[in-house]
Design an enzyme around this catalytic site. Structure first.
Site, short mmCIF file in Angstrom:
data_model
loop_
_atom_site.label_atom_id
_atom_site.label_comp_id
_atom_site.label_asym_id
_atom_site.label_seq_id
_atom_site.Cartn_x
_atom_site.Cartn_y
_atom_site.Cartn_z
N GLY A 1 16.65 24.51 3.44
CA GLY A 1 16.13 25.12 2.22
C GLY A 1 17.10 26.17 1.70
O GLY A 1 18.31 26.08 1.93
N GLU A 2 16.58 27.17 1.02
CA GLU A 2 17.35 28.27 0.44
C GLU A 2 18.22 27.84 -0.75
O GLU A 2 18.82 28.67 -1.42
CB GLU A 2 18.28 28.94 1.46
#
Length: 355
Positions: free
Chosen positions: A325-326
């Site tokens: 993610g991120e």
């Protein structure tokens, strides 16, 4: 079924139009005449052609790009769906501000600005984090709606407002990033609702839970969909915003806004993993024209991501077995988009060679 939505959201949707076909045709003609066999540079050729259509110019640019990391917490974490507690969301937000997370490291290499936004975490206000908090986390979707419709619209509009600012500053592309412990659970629920795929098939191990907990997580997602009245025929009863309110997340709603806002402002949208994929699905359900502005960066290890991309008919360019993610996978696509533009601008054509 139709209900009132926010003025900013309504205006943004009205501004999303199809990409410019004339520019795409002109760029395709030049790309086909470059000193190479037609189509031999594969996806790179299609990238620059679509960038031309998005930016409405035969000379697309990628000089300014950003990743917007939307952050939020989830009430469903109390059901044991994550290997980590909700407090980690706030800790990671602090890590972003110190420039020490994966997204910071990658973005520095790619020349991308990192914009961290608290749209719904339980953390205290942090310096360096944009405060757009709607509320401190969602409610437990396994027991009822995660959010109200108004909260969802406000989160979407927060994302729209951020992208409007980026557009005014000359940014041409935005990557979708996220942080929120437990957010693979609402992402899988949303993906199941939109695609109709079986929940168990879409439920992954998220932060690293074992197989027993994964099966329990799938049961919780099934229960969440049932409790919130989201069945296979939900489209005859509910709008996409209602589904997002019942089994979504504030950071997912924020990313829906980023996606819609970027399309309205002629910016490319780089879709990251499963959370960004769920946001892309809901943005598409709200306004199908947004699809022409999306690029799939990589294929996540989370199974719901493949289902989301297949539904959207988007092909991921990178296969790196990532599941962080991120926006960490999305920013890795920026150099490829830049390479596609360099190919257009710097390669010779057969005409220039006198052939």
């Amino acid at each position: 079924m139709e209900q009132m939505i926010g003025e900013l959201l309504t205006d943004t949707i009205s501004r999303i139009v199809e990409v410019e076909q004339e520019c795409m045709g002109a760029v395709r003609k030049r790309v086909d005449n470059l000193t190479k066999p037609p189509g031999s540079l594969g996806d790179l050729e299609e990238m620059v052609i679509r960038l031309a259509g998005i930016q409405r110019t035969e000379k697309p640019v990628m000089d300014k790009k950003a990743v917007v990391v939307m952050c939020g917490d989830h009430g469903v974490v109390e059901e044991g769906v994550s290997a980590f507690p909700s407090e980690v969301t706030g800790l990671m937000m602090g890590n972003f501000t110190r420039g020490k997370a994966a997204i910071n490291v990658f973005s520095r290499r790619m020349g991308a600005e990192v914009i961290v936004v608290d749209v719904g975490s339980r953390a205290q206000r942090l310096s360096g984090v944009r405060d757009e908090k709607i509320k401190a986390g969602t409610k437990n979707m396994a027991q009822g709606p995660a959010m109200t419709r108004d909260e969802v619209v406000r989160a979407i509009e927060a994302g729209i407002a951020i992208v409007k600012e980026l557009s005014e500053q000359g940014y041409k592309a935005v990557a979708l990033g996220d942080m929120g412990i437990g957010n693979t659970t609402p992402s899988a629920a949303l993906t199941a609702a939109v695609t109709g795929r079986p929940v168990d098939e879409l439920t992954g191990k998220g932060t690293g839970i074992d197989e027993m907990k994964r099966r329990a997580k799938a049961d919780i997602i099934e229960r969440s969909l049932s409790v919130n009245g989201i069945g296979k025929q939900w489209r005859s009863l509910l709008e996409p915003i209602d589904v997002l309110a019942r089994v979504g997340g504030l950071e997912i709603a924020g990313l829906v806004g980023v996606t819609l806002g970027a399309a309205a402002h002629r910016m490319a949208v780089i879709v990251d993993g499963v959370i960004a994929g769920a946001a892309a699905l809901l943005a598409y359900e709200i306004c199908p024209q947004v699809i022409s502005y999306m690029f799939a960066s990589h294929l996540s290890e989370e199974p719901a991501h493949e289902a989301a991309l297949a539904y959207l008919e988007l092909s991921p360019v990178l296969h790196l077995r990532m599941r962080l993610g991120e926006g960490s996978g999305a920013v890795l696509m920026f150099p490829l988009l830049e390479a596609s533009i360099a190919m257009l601008n710097e390669m010779a054509t057969f005409d220039e060679l006198g052939l």
